[in-house]
Design a protein around this motif. Structure first.
Motif, PDB file in Angstrom:
ATOM      1  N   ARG A 163       0.027   0.874  -8.571  1.00 40.37           N
ATOM      2  CA  ARG A 163      -1.124   0.645  -7.701  1.00 40.37           C
ATOM      3  C   ARG A 163      -2.154   1.747  -7.925  1.00 40.37           C
ATOM      4  N   TRP A 164      -3.409   1.341  -8.021  1.00 36.74           N
ATOM      5  CA  TRP A 164      -4.520   2.295  -8.043  1.00 36.74           C
ATOM      6  C   TRP A 164      -5.348   2.068  -6.795  1.00 36.74           C
ATOM      7  N   GLU A 165      -5.735   3.151  -6.161  1.00 41.00           N
ATOM      8  CA  GLU A 165      -6.544   3.042  -4.947  1.00 41.00           C
ATOM      9  C   GLU A 165      -7.580   4.155  -4.947  1.00 41.00           C
TER      10      GLU A 165
ATOM     11  N   ALA B  83      -8.805  -1.280  -4.391  1.00 41.56           N
ATOM     12  CA  ALA B  83      -7.427  -1.150  -4.843  1.00 41.56           C
ATOM     13  C   ALA B  83      -7.093  -2.298  -5.786  1.00 41.56           C
TER      14      ALA B  83
ATOM     15  N   ARG C 170     -13.090   1.192   0.297  1.00 43.91           N
ATOM     16  CA  ARG C 170     -11.801   1.346  -0.381  1.00 43.91           C
ATOM     17  C   ARG C 170     -11.614   0.216  -1.381  1.00 43.91           C
TER      18      ARG C 170
ATOM     19  N   LYS D 262      -8.965  -9.819  -0.078  1.00 42.45           N
ATOM     20  CA  LYS D 262      -7.786  -9.584  -0.897  1.00 42.45           C
ATOM     21  C   LYS D 262      -7.488 -10.834  -1.708  1.00 42.45           C
TER      22      LYS D 262
ATOM     23  N   SER E 259      -9.199   9.224  -5.657  1.00 37.83           N
ATOM     24  CA  SER E 259      -8.477   8.069  -6.174  1.00 37.83           C
ATOM     25  C   SER E 259      -7.079   8.515  -6.557  1.00 37.83           C
TER      26      SER E 259
ATOM     27  N   TYR F 135      -3.385  -3.725  -8.001  1.00 36.94           N
ATOM     28  CA  TYR F 135      -1.959  -3.479  -8.158  1.00 36.94           C
ATOM     29  C   TYR F 135      -1.308  -4.608  -8.952  1.00 36.94           C
TER      30      TYR F 135
ATOM     31  N   GLU G 134      -8.006  -5.581  -3.965  1.00 38.07           N
ATOM     32  CA  GLU G 134      -8.434  -5.470  -2.573  1.00 38.07           C
ATOM     33  C   GLU G 134      -9.728  -4.685  -2.495  1.00 38.07           C
TER      34      GLU G 134
ATOM     35  N   GLY H 181       0.812  -1.211   0.000  1.00 39.46           N
ATOM     36  CA  GLY H 181       0.000   0.000   0.000  1.00 39.46           C
ATOM     37  C   GLY H 181       0.841   1.254   0.000  1.00 39.46           C
TER      38      GLY H 181
END
Length: 793
Positions: A481-483, A461, A459, A403, A504, A463, A426, A177
């Motif tokens: 990574r995109w969150e 995510a 949330r 996850k 984001s 990756y 995730e 993260g």
């Protein structure tokens, strides 16, 4: 031991300590990466081990004729702490069981404050949430088993016996993260079976006349394909504290004193708590369930419960009060009761699917808390209370997370090029409800806001990362990574629509390691990363917290004692960073390292205090809200040295030495200098420690000094805060009566010193004059002594 000669290769310039240690280390052929540090070092640090483990095994060819065959149990498989650190492409510091156990600390918080780059706010010897690189408040990502710690959870509730290892990541990775501008502290609780344990530790501590009791039990074993471990603790800490705060108001031009008052208080706190954690792991597949391919199913339940109570008394001496200002109390008392429960169940399934390993992790948690406090203020002129404040709340938070991670190897040859690929997704959701009542003299204080609060967040995510060996000299780690986070807070006024906040972030990450000599012990690390800090739910919720010292029904407050409220329009901070580290791994164990870092931060979040017209008072009030105020930078130098004294001085005893020094600098561009650093970031931190097992005696001695210099921070053009220097001296002695029985004496904060926090604020008043308000608060710190019996049953 080989003679000490000058080395051909040295680390880049660093402190004299690091350079001297490097200069004294001979260049010997490199040992295999998986070889543990010298047995002498391990034995000196861990005297409470069975004799069969501490004594080297006799070769089979040397066995005495006719000797009875011995049962041999082979355990392990994981690299030691130094090897894990050395072989990781993304920089991390690994602190294993041996180092965690050294001092026999009562809580994980006590362990953390001695680690490289970690500081804790608060009084010496106590402290609060750990910070990396001097930055807290969301800059440091705190994880337990890879999961963010629950809101309200204190690391003081987690005992070292329940921890397998602690990992400090100075730069983020796609998998762990990117909400880690300062870095990540990941606390890994006890894992699967390695060797049979049945340890019991019973002890008590004394601080300022208050006695703390504690009991810890750890057990693990195996039964066929099942391995399990259970850790539990009971604790009953008690504390007595006192502090004093003096507030003065002067004319900034002439220095004339306009107001002077001193508030003093004494409080007693006690807690009673218990926690229980476990791990049940089944090996899957393989002949007879041996799980040779690493396939497994695991369940990890945990529950933490704490009840606390406090009693306090306080006085206010008003040496000088301006005519026309509202009268304040002369003395009073307060009490509080609280309870906290956190329960969680996590499941993990790992299965090899052809050339890909799939791992699915899911969990759910429930957090409950209740708080009730009463504060009663009196005047010397009357036996009737001037004001009674009551605050009661009940909070509930439920969370679910899932996850999925897929990993596999691709390519590769003798010259390198093998890729370790990881991809994952995730999702986690949290919902929090709170029922809160605030009363003043029996009447609701925040009637416009209602008694029930709600907040929720979701949330998502995804990756992907690739770690590969380019050639014997170079290895690299790249990730993306995109969150995205969606939150809904509480309405500012009952009946209004609930505000929402969505954000984001894309975070590319790149790490690399270069080894000048693939068979040598020197390496250079590079990291180029993007990280961010998201707004906390508490900073988004609009419901205010009122400063109790200034009655909102009688008059305004002052800028240094504001109310606080949320801001639903906050945006996440973004940081682009670079890290460069030089490392040398010593032959007999130990490491020398020097690391430099820099972060450029945009959309910096900081509390801003402004005068507002508010619904909870007929007078304008100063209110503090988090706002995005612009850009900032932070940079620093981090040095670390761990080695044995006989590696530096021929013929010296095998004293294990450890030291670290960190220097920090930061600048908030929208605030004029000097001292316009990030909130309360220390200028530096350092640790120096040693451990030695006496020859001929079953006695191990050790000590550590932790130093954080005083720091002044300019919050705004007209406001500064300052903290005093902290120096905490700790020492321990462990007497091993036998391989299974030991007695440990630990002293924390052996040289106690007072601590102070000072805030200075200039404000322009009617008529154009500038008045300076200075608030200086603090109190004494105390020696803490602990005695503990350690049993291996």
């Amino acid at each position: 031991m080989p003679s000490n000669t000058t080395l051909r290769h040295r680390l880049a310039p660093c402190l004299t300590l690091v350079a001297a240690a490097a200069a004294a280390q001979p260049s010997l052929p490199a040992a295999p990466a998986a070889v543990a540090p010298a047995a002498a070092a391990s034995a000196s640090a861990s005297p409470l081990v069975p004799a069969a483990v501490a004594t080297p095994a006799r070769p089979a060819s040397a066995a005495a004729p006719g000797a009875t065959p011995q049962r041999i149990e082979i355990t392990g498989g994981r690299e030691n702490d130094t090897a894990q650190r050395r072989n990781a492409t993304a920089a991390k510091i690994v602190i294993g069981r041996e180092e965690i156990d050294k001092f026999g600390d009562a809580t994980v918080g006590e362990v953390l404050r001695r680690l490289p780059g970690v500081t804790t706010p608060g009084a010496p010897g106590r402290g609060g949430p750990p910070r990396l690189r001097g930055l807290g408040g969301g800059f440091t990502q705190l994880l337990i088993d890879g999961q963010p710690i629950p809101r309200g959870f204190s690391l003081e509730s987690l005992t070292p016996e329940q921890v397998e290892r602690i990992e400090i990541l100075r730069a983020p990775t796609a998998e762990t993260g990117a909400r880690a501008i300062a870095g990540t502290i990941n606390i890994i609780t006890r894992e699967g079976f390695r060797r049979r344990l049945n340890d019991l530790r019973i002890g008590f501590g004394v601080e300022n006349g208050q006695v703390t009791k504690g009991l810890n039990w750890t057990h693990n074993d195996s039964a066929g394909p099942l391995t399990y471990n259970v850790s539990g603790s009971l604790f009953n800490p008690r504390r007595e504290s006192s502090n004093q705060t003096r507030t003065t108001v002067t004319d900034a031009a002439s220095g004339a004193l306009l107001e002077d008052r001193t508030a003093s208080s004494t409080s007693k706190d006690k807690r009673l708590g218990a926690n229980l954690t476990g791990r049940l792991q089944w090996r899957l597949g393989g002949e007879g369930g041996t799980g040779g391919g690493g396939d497994m199913l695991a369940l990890t339940p945990s529950i933490f419960h704490t009840e606390a109570s406090s009693r306090s008394s306080f006085r206010l001496d008003q040496a000088l009060r301006r005519p026309g200002t509202p009268g304040l109390y002369d003395f009073g008392n307060g009490s509080g009761e609280s309870a906290f429960t956190n329960a969680r169940l996590t499941g993990q399934w790992r299965q090899r699917l052809g050339g890909v390993r799939a791992e699915l992790n899911g969990g759910g948690g429930a957090w409950r808390s209740r708080n009730h406090s009463v504060r009663t203020e009196f005047s010397s002129a009357s036996a009737q209370p001037l004001r009674t404040l009551q605050d009661s709340s009940r909070s509930r938070q439920n969370s679910l997370d899932l996850k999925l991670k897929l990993s596999g190897l691709a390519g590769g040859s003798e010259a390198g090029g093998e890729h370790s690929l990881v991809a994952g997704a995730e999702v986690d959701a949290q919902r929090r409800t709170e029922s809160r009542t605030s009363l003043q003299n029996g009447a609701p204080l925040l009637a416009d806001f209602g008694d029930n609060l709600q907040a929720s967040s979701v949330r998502l995510a995804a990756y992907a990362q690739d770690e590969w060996q380019l050639n014997p000299n170079w290895s690299a780690h790249a990730g993306l990574r995109w969150e995205g986070i969606s939150t809904r807070g509480d309405a500012a006024v009952a009946g209004d629509a609930r505000p929402s906040n969505r954000s984001s972030v894309w975070t590319p990450l790149l790490h690399a390691v270069w080894k000048p000599d693939p068979k040598g012990r020197d390496q250079v690390r590079f990291s180029l990363t993007r990280s961010y800090r998201s707004p906390d739910l508490g900073n988004l919720i609009a419901r205010p917290n009122i400063n109790r010292d200034y009655d909102p029904l009688l008059g305004p407050n002052i800028e240094t004692a504001p109310d606080s409220a949320g801001n639903a329009q906050l945006k996440p901070e973004l940081a682009t960073g670079i890290d460069i580290a030089l490392e040398r791994y010593l032959d007999a164990g130990g490491v020398l390292s020097a690391n430099v870092f820099h972060r450029n931060i945009t959309n910096l979040m900081r509390g801003v205090t402004q005068l507002e017209s508010v619904s909870w008072s007929p007078f304008p009030r100063y209110v503090r809200r988090m706002q995005n105020i612009g850009d900032a930078t932070t940079s620093g130098l981090e040095l670390e040295a761990k080695f044995r004294l006989d590696q530096l001085i021929t013929g010296a005893g095998p004293v294990e030495l450890r030291s670290n020094l960190s220097l920090y600098r930061s600048q908030v561009k929208s605030v004029p200098g000097p001292d316009n650093r990030l909130d309360q970031q220390a200028r530096a931190s350092a640790n120096l420690g040693a451990d030695y097992r006496l020859r001929g005696l079953p006695l191990t001695l050790g000590g550590n000094v932790n130093w954080v210099p005083g720091t002044t921070t300019r919050i705004d053009a007209d406001q500064t805060t300052a903290t005093s220097t902290k120096a905490v001296w700790d020492a321990y002695a462990l007497w091993a009566f036998s391989p299974t029985v030991g007695l440990r004496l630990l002293g924390n904060n052996l040289v106690p010193r007072d601590y102070t926090n000072t805030t200075v604020n200039d404000a322009v008043v009617a008529g154009g004059a500038t008045e300076r308000t200075t608030v200086r608060g603090g109190g004494p710190s105390y020696v803490n002594l602990q005695l503990r019996l350690e049993l291996k049953l």
